[in-house]
Design an enzyme around this catalytic site. Structure first.
Site, PDB file in Angstrom:
ATOM      1  N   TYR A  70      38.459  39.203  27.385  1.00 45.13           N
ATOM      2  CA  TYR A  70      38.502  40.742  27.430  1.00 45.13           C
ATOM      3  C   TYR A  70      37.575  41.319  26.871  1.00 45.13           C
ATOM      4  O   TYR A  70      36.809  42.703  27.190  1.00 45.13           O
ATOM      5  CB  TYR A  70      39.897  41.348  26.984  1.00 45.13           C
ATOM      6  CG  TYR A  70      41.119  41.044  28.065  1.00 45.13           C
ATOM      7  CD1 TYR A  70      41.172  41.592  29.247  1.00 45.13           C
ATOM      8  CD2 TYR A  70      41.830  39.736  27.612  1.00 45.13           C
ATOM      9  CE1 TYR A  70      42.056  41.204  30.226  1.00 45.13           C
ATOM     10  CE2 TYR A  70      42.779  39.361  28.585  1.00 45.13           C
ATOM     11  CZ  TYR A  70      43.014  40.289  29.697  1.00 45.13           C
ATOM     12  OH  TYR A  70      44.091  39.945  30.899  1.00 45.13           O
ATOM     13  N   GLN A 105      45.973  50.202  39.448  1.00 42.69           N
ATOM     14  CA  GLN A 105      45.984  48.781  38.725  1.00 42.69           C
ATOM     15  C   GLN A 105      45.083  48.422  37.832  1.00 42.69           C
ATOM     16  O   GLN A 105      45.146  47.438  37.059  1.00 42.69           O
ATOM     17  CB  GLN A 105      46.293  48.148  39.942  1.00 42.69           C
ATOM     18  CG  GLN A 105      47.726  48.207  40.729  1.00 42.69           C
ATOM     19  CD  GLN A 105      47.778  47.307  42.001  1.00 42.69           C
ATOM     20  OE1 GLN A 105      48.396  46.190  41.961  1.00 42.69           O
ATOM     21  NE2 GLN A 105      47.209  47.711  43.056  1.00 42.69           N
ATOM     22  N   ASN A 106      43.963  49.136  37.852  1.00 43.53           N
ATOM     23  CA  ASN A 106      42.479  48.646  37.682  1.00 43.53           C
ATOM     24  C   ASN A 106      42.531  48.979  35.862  1.00 43.53           C
ATOM     25  O   ASN A 106      42.925  50.180  35.485  1.00 43.53           O
ATOM     26  CB  ASN A 106      41.490  49.385  38.159  1.00 43.53           C
ATOM     27  CG  ASN A 106      41.277  49.008  39.636  1.00 43.53           C
ATOM     28  OD1 ASN A 106      41.776  47.900  39.914  1.00 43.53           O
ATOM     29  ND2 ASN A 106      40.425  49.742  40.314  1.00 43.53           N
ATOM     30  N   HIS A 123      48.452  49.114  34.729  1.00 38.58           N
ATOM     31  CA  HIS A 123      48.168  47.700  34.043  1.00 38.58           C
ATOM     32  C   HIS A 123      47.478  47.838  32.609  1.00 38.58           C
ATOM     33  O   HIS A 123      46.725  46.932  32.187  1.00 38.58           O
ATOM     34  CB  HIS A 123      47.437  46.720  35.143  1.00 38.58           C
ATOM     35  CG  HIS A 123      48.486  46.304  36.182  1.00 38.58           C
ATOM     36  ND1 HIS A 123      48.096  45.803  37.294  1.00 38.58           N
ATOM     37  CD2 HIS A 123      49.798  46.635  36.354  1.00 38.58           C
ATOM     38  CE1 HIS A 123      49.023  45.650  38.416  1.00 38.58           C
ATOM     39  NE2 HIS A 123      50.164  46.225  37.483  1.00 38.58           N
ATOM     40  N   CYS A 131      48.604  47.756  18.714  1.00 39.82           N
ATOM     41  CA  CYS A 131      49.156  46.866  17.514  1.00 39.82           C
ATOM     42  C   CYS A 131      50.623  46.344  17.893  1.00 39.82           C
ATOM     43  O   CYS A 131      51.660  47.090  18.399  1.00 39.82           O
ATOM     44  CB  CYS A 131      49.250  47.925  16.506  1.00 39.82           C
ATOM     45  SG  CYS A 131      49.877  46.845  14.812  1.00 39.82           S
ATOM     46  N   THR A 191      43.273  47.461  47.400  1.00 38.87           N
ATOM     47  CA  THR A 191      44.450  46.359  46.654  1.00 38.87           C
ATOM     48  C   THR A 191      45.099  45.443  47.606  1.00 38.87           C
ATOM     49  O   THR A 191      45.214  45.893  48.863  1.00 38.87           O
ATOM     50  CB  THR A 191      45.539  47.094  45.907  1.00 38.87           C
ATOM     51  OG1 THR A 191      46.214  46.267  45.256  1.00 38.87           O
ATOM     52  CG2 THR A 191      46.337  48.366  46.654  1.00 38.87           C
ATOM     53  N   LEU A 217      38.980  46.568  52.400  1.00 38.35           N
ATOM     54  CA  LEU A 217      37.895  45.995  53.412  1.00 38.35           C
ATOM     55  C   LEU A 217      38.423  45.147  54.442  1.00 38.35           C
ATOM     56  O   LEU A 217      37.928  45.226  55.545  1.00 38.35           O
ATOM     57  CB  LEU A 217      37.460  44.760  52.168  1.00 38.35           C
ATOM     58  CG  LEU A 217      35.856  44.168  52.722  1.00 38.35           C
ATOM     59  CD1 LEU A 217      35.006  45.282  52.815  1.00 38.35           C
ATOM     60  CD2 LEU A 217      35.525  43.551  51.391  1.00 38.35           C
ATOM     61  N   ALA A 234      35.048  50.324  50.524  1.00 36.14           N
ATOM     62  CA  ALA A 234      35.530  51.715  50.015  1.00 36.14           C
ATOM     63  C   ALA A 234      34.556  52.748  49.913  1.00 36.14           C
ATOM     64  O   ALA A 234      35.122  54.016  49.816  1.00 36.14           O
ATOM     65  CB  ALA A 234      36.301  51.369  48.462  1.00 36.14           C
TER      66      ALA A 234
HETATM   67  N1  APR Z   1      36.322  47.837  49.280  1.00 40.67           N
HETATM   68  C1  APR Z   1      37.271  48.018  49.869  1.00 40.67           C
HETATM   69  N2  APR Z   1      38.422  46.875  49.529  1.00 40.67           N
HETATM   70  C2  APR Z   1      37.781  46.003  48.927  1.00 40.67           C
HETATM   71  C3  APR Z   1      36.063  45.794  48.629  1.00 40.67           C
HETATM   72  C4  APR Z   1      35.582  47.037  48.792  1.00 40.67           C
HETATM   73  N3  APR Z   1      34.231  46.824  48.732  1.00 40.67           N
HETATM   74  N4  APR Z   1      36.095  44.555  48.030  1.00 40.67           N
HETATM   75  C5  APR Z   1      37.302  43.902  48.080  1.00 40.67           C
HETATM   76  N5  APR Z   1      38.181  44.743  48.553  1.00 40.67           N
HETATM   77  C6  APR Z   1      39.486  44.377  48.671  1.00 40.67           C
HETATM   78  C7  APR Z   1      39.831  43.012  49.063  1.00 40.67           C
HETATM   79  O1  APR Z   1      39.753  42.808  50.282  1.00 40.67           O
HETATM   80  C8  APR Z   1      41.314  42.651  48.638  1.00 40.67           C
HETATM   81  O2  APR Z   1      42.232  42.997  49.560  1.00 40.67           O
HETATM   82  O3  APR Z   1      40.163  44.695  47.681  1.00 40.67           O
HETATM   83  C9  APR Z   1      41.300  43.976  47.318  1.00 40.67           C
HETATM   84  C10 APR Z   1      41.554  43.231  45.926  1.00 40.67           C
HETATM   85  O4  APR Z   1      42.593  42.575  45.685  1.00 40.67           O
HETATM   86  P1  APR Z   1      42.866  41.998  44.341  1.00 40.67           P
HETATM   87  O5  APR Z   1      41.708  41.197  44.059  1.00 40.67           O
HETATM   88  O6  APR Z   1      44.197  41.086  44.464  1.00 40.67           O
HETATM   89  O7  APR Z   1      43.003  43.092  43.279  1.00 40.67           O
HETATM   90  P2  APR Z   1      44.358  43.822  43.002  1.00 40.67           P
HETATM   91  O8  APR Z   1      45.105  44.309  44.349  1.00 40.67           O
HETATM   92  O9  APR Z   1      43.702  45.152  42.415  1.00 40.67           O
HETATM   93  O10 APR Z   1      45.239  42.977  41.957  1.00 40.67           O
HETATM   94  C11 APR Z   1      46.351  43.336  41.862  1.00 40.67           C
HETATM   95  O11 APR Z   1      46.712  41.659  40.074  1.00 40.67           O
HETATM   96  O12 APR Z   1      45.541  40.075  38.882  1.00 40.67           O
HETATM   97  C12 APR Z   1      46.449  41.099  39.028  1.00 40.67           C
HETATM   98  O13 APR Z   1      46.660  42.891  37.185  1.00 40.67           O
HETATM   99  C13 APR Z   1      45.842  42.412  38.222  1.00 40.67           C
HETATM  100  O14 APR Z   1      45.569  44.667  38.689  1.00 40.67           O
HETATM  101  C14 APR Z   1      45.577  43.115  39.361  1.00 40.67           C
HETATM  102  C15 APR Z   1      46.524  43.224  40.215  1.00 40.67           C
END
Ligand code: APR
Length: 254
Positions: A70, A105-106, A123, A131, A191, A217, A234
């Protein structure tokens, strides 16, 4: 007979109804700012299995690894700038006022850097530490490790990243469920739909009568259940969509 001024104003100013909008963002919105997503790389996140760095068990077994992981992610935020998709959501908040809520979620701070304020980090946040003794949360921009003392209770080694790990309860769930129960438009951006409860938010909003839209995407796991899907990076899809939405916020919208 003269018409009182208040009546004149009333009849000349159409009542503007702003739709209640909830936006959920995931790692895809920050991808074009240079931050890696979670599931694009054979299930590895920055060369680590998620279970090795993002669970309470991992932290208990190997705190040094988790702190280092982290710390590197936090350092990575220093050079990361919000992109056109983050900025579009700031504009949407400005246009909708209190009818808008952003749920992310970011754990990065790019929505804040873009100017978003009505925002819940469900998240957690990389730029905060918590703490485990007194449960207070602190802004934390520097590296974190076992030698640090809690600024409130002075315990040593009790601070952890303010991150919701797998198996832990996401934050702000009461506020989020309340917003989902009232929203008229739900938009998911970047997501994959893999992680619950966030992956189920669109369904709750839909059950309450909201229109649901995903911008990603590629189609997410739940794509076919959304009312509308727009696919592409995006930084292209989100500003276009948001601008069209803002254009509908004219008096004729209601
Ligand atoms: N523009 C739009 N979408 C995109 C882009 C882009 N440039 N690049 C990637 N993506 C899409 C991918 O196709 C995918 O569907 O973003 C999504 C990312 O998915 P994940 O990597 O699974 O991320 P997320 O959905 O935020 O994960 C949820 O999982 O690991 C845990 O806690 C963590 O908050 C996170 C949660």
């Amino acid at each position: 007979m003269t018409i009182p001024e208040s009546k004149t104003l009333k009849s000349k100013t159409p009542k503007l109804k702003t739709p209640k909008v909830v936006v959920l963002t995931g790692a895809g919105i920050s991808a074009e700012s240079g931050l890696k997503t979670f599931r694009d790389n054979n299930g590895l996140w920055e060369d680590h299995r998620v279970e090795d760095v993002a669970t309470p068990e991992a932290f208990a077994q190997n705190p040094a690894l988790v702190y280092r992981f982290y710390n590197l992610r936090r350092e990575g935020l220093l050079d990361a700038e919000p992109n056109a998709a983050h900025l579009a959501l700031k504009d949407l908040e400005h246009a909708l006022g209190h009818s808008f809520l952003l749920i992310t979620q970011n754990v990065d701070n790019l929505h804040e850097k873009a100017g978003s304020r009505q925002l819940h980090h469900m998240h957690g946040e990389l730029t905060k530490a918590r703490c485990t003794h007194c449960h207070q949360v602190f802004k934390w921009q520097q590296n974190l490790d076992e030698t640090d003392h809690c600024p409130a209770c002075n315990s040593q080694g009790s601070l952890r990243p303010h991150i919701v790990w797998f198996g832990e309860m996401p934050l702000f769930m009461d506020e989020i469920y309340q917003a989902l129960s009232q929203c008229e438009l739900f938009i998911a951006i970047g997501t994959s739909g893999n992680v619950y409860p966030a992956a189920g938010f669109f369904d709750l909003a839909r059950q309450n009568g909201a229109k649901t839209v995903e911008l990603n995407l590629e189609p997410s796991l739940n794509a076919s259940a959304f009312n509308e899907g727009l696919y592409g990076p995006a930084t292209q899809v989100a500003p276009d969509y948001v601008q069209r939405l803002i254009n509908t916020l004219s008096p004729s919208y209601c």
